[in-house]
Scaffold this motif. Structure first.
Motif, short mmCIF file in Angstrom:
data_model
loop_
_atom_site.label_atom_id
_atom_site.label_comp_id
_atom_site.label_asym_id
_atom_site.label_seq_id
_atom_site.Cartn_x
_atom_site.Cartn_y
_atom_site.Cartn_z
N GLY A 101 0.80 -1.22 0.00
CA GLY A 101 0.00 0.00 0.00
C GLY A 101 0.83 1.27 0.00
N TYR A 102 2.11 1.14 0.38
CA TYR A 102 2.97 2.33 0.44
C TYR A 102 4.10 2.27 -0.59
CZ TYR A 102 0.63 2.43 4.96
OH TYR A 102 -0.31 2.41 5.94
N LYS A 103 4.63 1.09 -0.81
CA LYS A 103 5.77 0.96 -1.72
C LYS A 103 5.39 1.45 -3.12
CE LYS A 103 9.47 -2.26 -2.92
NZ LYS A 103 10.50 -1.42 -2.33
N GLY A 104 6.19 2.31 -3.67
CA GLY A 104 5.91 2.86 -5.00
C GLY A 104 5.12 4.15 -4.96
N LYS A 105 4.53 4.45 -3.79
CA LYS A 105 3.74 5.68 -3.68
C LYS A 105 4.29 6.64 -2.64
CE LYS A 105 -0.65 3.75 -5.24
NZ LYS A 105 -2.10 3.66 -5.01
N ILE A 106 5.27 6.15 -1.86
CA ILE A 106 5.84 6.95 -0.77
C ILE A 106 7.31 7.21 -1.06
CG2 ILE A 106 6.50 6.86 1.66
CD1 ILE A 106 3.55 7.41 1.24
N TYR A 107 7.74 8.43 -0.86
CA TYR A 107 9.15 8.79 -1.06
C TYR A 107 9.65 9.33 0.28
CZ TYR A 107 13.13 10.65 -3.78
OH TYR A 107 14.37 10.91 -4.31
N ALA A 108 10.43 8.49 0.98
CA ALA A 108 10.93 8.88 2.30
C ALA A 108 12.15 9.77 2.11
CB ALA A 108 11.28 7.63 3.10
N ILE A 109 11.94 11.05 2.18
CA ILE A 109 13.04 12.00 1.96
C ILE A 109 14.02 11.98 3.11
CG2 ILE A 109 13.62 14.42 1.52
CD1 ILE A 109 11.96 12.96 -0.65
N TYR A 110 13.50 11.92 4.31
CA TYR A 110 14.38 11.87 5.48
C TYR A 110 13.67 11.20 6.64
CZ TYR A 110 16.88 13.04 9.63
OH TYR A 110 17.54 12.93 10.82
N SER A 111 14.39 10.37 7.35
CA SER A 111 13.88 9.82 8.60
C SER A 111 15.08 9.42 9.45
CB SER A 111 12.99 8.59 8.35
OG SER A 111 12.46 8.13 9.58
N GLY A 112 15.21 10.04 10.59
CA GLY A 112 16.35 9.74 11.45
C GLY A 112 16.26 10.58 12.70
N GLY A 113 17.10 10.26 13.67
CA GLY A 113 17.07 11.03 14.91
C GLY A 113 15.72 10.86 15.59
N ASP A 114 14.88 11.88 15.48
CA ASP A 114 13.54 11.82 16.09
C ASP A 114 12.47 12.37 15.17
OD1 ASP A 114 14.49 14.57 16.43
OD2 ASP A 114 12.67 14.82 17.60
N ASP A 115 12.77 12.54 13.88
CA ASP A 115 11.77 13.12 13.00
C ASP A 115 11.84 12.52 11.60
OD1 ASP A 115 14.14 14.24 12.25
OD2 ASP A 115 13.42 16.29 12.14
N LEU A 116 10.83 12.84 10.80
CA LEU A 116 10.79 12.31 9.44
C LEU A 116 10.06 13.28 8.51
CD1 LEU A 116 7.68 11.07 8.85
CD2 LEU A 116 8.48 9.40 10.48
N PHE A 117 10.35 13.13 7.22
CA PHE A 117 9.77 13.96 6.16
C PHE A 117 9.49 13.03 4.99
CE2 PHE A 117 9.67 16.68 2.52
CZ PHE A 117 9.31 17.94 2.94
N ILE A 118 8.22 12.92 4.63
CA ILE A 118 7.82 12.00 3.56
C ILE A 118 7.02 12.76 2.52
CG2 ILE A 118 6.34 10.03 3.03
CD1 ILE A 118 7.05 8.87 5.75
#
Length: 843
Positions: free
Chosen positions: A629-646
């Protein structure tokens, strides 16, 4: 093996015997004759530690055995043994105020309690008061598996071990120990000390992350790995400081006397600053990542954020190399910042290093990125109880101030004033992505600079990579075609990176013999020793260390094998064709680190807390993003430390946000003191600027964090903002999501037109008018001001559905009455999901 390396290895292995003890197996018989008079009070585990050294280490590294054997009985022995003993004490500052030692058999009954169980910042009940928040880890090797890294109540762990398994923990220890020594045997062929040390470090992390360092009273919450790592870091600092026996004796005597309640005449030694806590933080990250145009931005966006991770890690390791410190002294690195424990004698060196780093960054990024590098003196006293946590907070404050003094360390150097404040642009052709004028050329119908182009290649490389290869060498020669690229920038710090799907063993063997060291990390897979046998023969020209790293690299591709652009992600959405941004982070992180552990803010616990948060954001988020449901539709730009940006198709964002939140709650023991908030924004058009969408998502995140309890104090957070409306997570993931699902089912079932959505908007408008006049409570619950309820009843009565769907309609009416204040979220969500774009027909 020289004295320093012997000391480092002994510090890293001094307590490994505790792991072996857990299996219930005997130590090597050659230590049968030793008594407490030999190995010291509470030091019996040293017999197992020494047994490990003589049975499993290469012969040339076994001379650390005596340091390991007697680290609990250092009196009247040599300097290095006293260093190990003091490092053990300072690392386990949490134990010195209590009676040390374990009751016989306790290790075979008590697994590691999650550090998250113990966090208390006044937002709810903690495990110290309520056992339902005490969650434990299974005794299993580290891997990105839900059954391994998600803690569970003790009874669940016992039940899963099988019916009637009385010695369930002993059996688990035995199994894990056997797996551990099997892998230790596999690395025995590594002859270079640093390569062996670094590889063993990663095996220890893999196998001792779940083993309690000590099992006593109610705080078995420090993993053995964190204790071994920080003890080694402290021992390395003491050795580099050339400490004398008198200092070591005075500190240990002082700690003993204080433990017994006596005022110590050794306070001077206890307060002597022998260490430095170094903090580094890259400033300018937000602008660097997000202030780019949307034209082709998606291709290089992950590469752009990952470059910052590499830059931070490259600088941290550059500092370690300059100070001749081992891997263990990097206490944490992630999210653009790092912490290093260093000896106090290197302060003059740090001033020179800071200037050098500032010069390099100014040369590469023209002032756009800057590293704030600060440090604080630490004494032996600062490792006791909560004091290390206080220092951790102080270095954060110092870094915040440093961000207001960018490049002041080199401002007075010749020519620097003009470079810092002078004009950068020359009026030439600009890169259409970042606006730079350096190395711009036309490619694929656009003007792009060599740096941005290289980040696009980096984004592709990491998405497909299974291995991270890192090469250290002073004066790395960059190929001509890589001038001005990201590799050129990082080579200034003496490091080169490659990201490969497969390891080319023969190529590694023939590496430039002038390379100092090569690191091979397996990505998102801790089974890294399978490649060692082909890389460790005597014909190796360059030492190679092996290990693993966790990294979010999920990337959507189109049918041409290219990274999808924002427009393609929008086209993959259900309903309206839009892309969206999701930002999330941990609430009150500063308070969690500064006060969440009360008086137990020791170096080992801070180290563990940092790692476990990183494990979720760098490791588990990857598992979520690659799910159905997510693969191919989600682009994880950043995830680390304590935060994320998708970034991704808008319809996936609330779903994945909910999944991340729910997993985070379980991962953190459902402790009400550890929550996270989320902001989602939908771009109004396919070509909407990313920077604008990132800002709007940031504002949505801020709204989520402003959510308050019913009495308005204190700020509670723990929310999501979606479609412009902030709401508590439990409300969103519960009845609001159920209401949206019901409305969607009614529309799909036929007989109910989308016109009902407009009528529901009108009902909400009526509720808002009454709220403005009489307040939300009266408007919602008092029939005198409840015209909206009569309108709702009328609309429901006029809605014709099949007999089969009548219960669904009635349930929907109840949900609306109960959640009228959030009705627009569910209605707009369904409206967007069911809206057809031009060329399509609405149902």
């Amino acid at each position: 093996m020289d004295k320093e390396n012997t000391l480092r290895l002994a510090a890293l292995l001094h307590d490994i015997g505790k792991f072996w003890q857990g299996s219930g197996e005997p130590h090597d018989s050659r230590y049968n004759h030793l008594t407490p008079e030999d190995y010291g009070k509470h030091g019996a585990h040293a017999k197992w530690s020494a047994s490990f050294v003589v049975n499993y280490l290469p012969e040339e590294f076994q001379n650390c055995e005596s340091l390991v054997s007697y680290h609990h009985n250092s009196k009247n022995r040599d300097l290095n043994l006293k260093i190990i003993a003091l490092a053990d004490w300072l690392s386990s500052g949490e134990r010195r105020g209590l009676e040390e030692g374990e009751g016989k058999g306790e290790r075979e009954k008590t697994p590691l309690i999650s550090i998250f169980s113990r966090i208390d910042i006044g937002k709810g009940r903690s495990s110290s008061e309520y056992s339902e928040y005490r969650y434990y880890y299974p005794v299993k090797k580290l891997e990105l598996n839900r059954d391994v890294i998600f803690p569970k109540p003790l009874e669940d762990l016992k039940r899963e071990s099988g019916p009637g398994a009385e010695d369930w923990l002993k059996g688990a220890y035995k199994c894990l120990w056997n797996e551990f020594v099997d892998e230790v045997k596999e690395i025995k062929t590594i002859r270079d000390f640093d390569a062996y040390f670094n590889t063993l470090y990663h095996l220890l992390q893999k196998y001792t992350w779940c083993v309690p360092s000590a099992v006593w009273r109610s705080k078995p919450d420090v993993p053995l790995f964190d204790h071994l790592k920080t003890a080694c870091a402290i021992a390395s600092c003491l050795y580099k400081s050339n400490v004398e026996e008198e200092y070591l004796d005075n500190v240990m005597n002082g700690l003993e006397k204080r433990r017994r309640g006596n005022l110590s005449e050794c306070e001077e030694a206890l307060n002597e600053a022998k260490f430095l806590l170094i903090g580094g933080d890259i400033s300018g990250i937000q602008k660097f990542i997000y202030a780019i145009t949307s034209k082709g931005a998606a291709k290089g966006l992950r590469g752009r954020s990952f470059y910052l991770e590499l830059l931070s890690e490259s600088i941290a390791k550059y500092i370690l190399r300059e100070l001749s410190l081992p891997f263990t002294n990097l206490l944490y690195c992630g999210g653009g910042h790092f912490y290093i424990l260093a000896p106090g004698v290197v302060e003059a060196d740090l001033n020179a290093i800071r200037k050098r780093i500032a010069e390099i960054l100014l040369e590469i990024h023209k002032g756009e990125l800057y590293l704030v590098l600060e440090w604080l003196p630490l004494s032996a006293n600062d490792f006791q109880n909560e004091k290390f946590g206080i220092k951790w907070g102080e270095i954060g404050d110092k870094i915040a101030l440093g961000k207001k003094r960018k490049f002041t360390e080199i401002l007075e150097m010749p020519g620097m004033h003009e470079k810092i404040f002078g004009p950068i642009d020359r009026g030439g052709t600009r890169c259409e992505i970042c606006g730079s004028e350096e190395g711009v050329r036309e490619e694929e119908g656009r003007m792009v600079c060599s740096f941005c182009k290289s980040l696009e290649v980096l984004a592709k490389d990491i998405a497909r990579a299974n291995y991270w290869i890192e090469t250290w060498k002073e004066g790395i020669k960059i190929r001509e075609e890589e001038r001005g690229c990201w590799k050129d920038a990082l080579s200034k710090f003496g490091v080169e990176y490659e990201f490969k799907e497969n390891i080319e063993i023969e190529t590694l063997k023939k590496e430039d013999p002038e390379h100092e060291h090569i690191f091979v990390y397996k990505l998102n897979d801790t089974n890294f020793t399978d490649v060692i046998s082909g890389c460790t023969g005597t014909d190796m020209e360059v030492p190679i260390s092996f290990g693993f790293k966790f990294l979010v690299k999920n990337t959507p591709y189109n049918t041409s094998g290219e990274i999808k652009d924002f427009g393609q992600m929008a086209d993959d959405s259900a309903g309206i064709k839009r892309w969206a941004v999701l930002r999330a982070d941990v609430d009150d992180l500063g308070m969690i680190f500064l006060g969440g552990l009360g008086e137990d803010r020791t170096i080992s616990r801070i180290s563990n807390l940092s790692f476990m948060l990183s494990l979720f954001f760098r490791g588990w988020i990857e598992r979520i993003c690659e799910g159905e449901g997510y693969k191919g539709k989600i682009y994880a730009i950043y995830s680390g430390g304590d935060d994320l940006f998708i970034v991704g198709s808008w319809d996936r964002m609330p779903e994945i946000g909910k999944r991340i939140y729910e997993d985070f709650r379980v991962f953190t023991c459902r402790n009400p003191n550890i929550t996270s908030s989320t902001g989602i924004t939908i771009a109004p058009s396919k070509k909407y600027p990313l920077s604008q969408a990132a800002d709007t998502a940031g504002e949505a995140l801020d709204k989520s964090k402003s959510l308050k309890k019913e009495d308005s104090t204190p700020i509670e957070k723990d929310g999501i903002t979606f479609l412009g409306m902030p709401v508590k997570w439990y409300e969103f993931s519960g009845e609001i999501t159920n209401l949206k699902a019901n409305l969607e089912k009614l529309l799909k079932a036929g007989g109910v037109s989308r016109a009902i959505l407009q009528k529901l908007y009108e009902i909400y408008d009526e509720y808002k008018r009454e709220s403005a006049k009489h307040g939300e409570a009266l408007a919602k619950y008092d029939d005198r001001y409840g015209r909206w309820r009569w309108l709702l009843a009328y609309v429901i009565a006029r809605t014709k559905v099949s007999k089969e769907n009548e219960p669904l309609l009635r349930e929907t009416e109840k949900l609306i009455r109960k959640n009228i204040e959030y009705l627009p979220i569910a209605v707009r969500w369904v409206e967007f999901l069911t809206r057809k774009e031009q060329g399509e027909k609405n149902g």
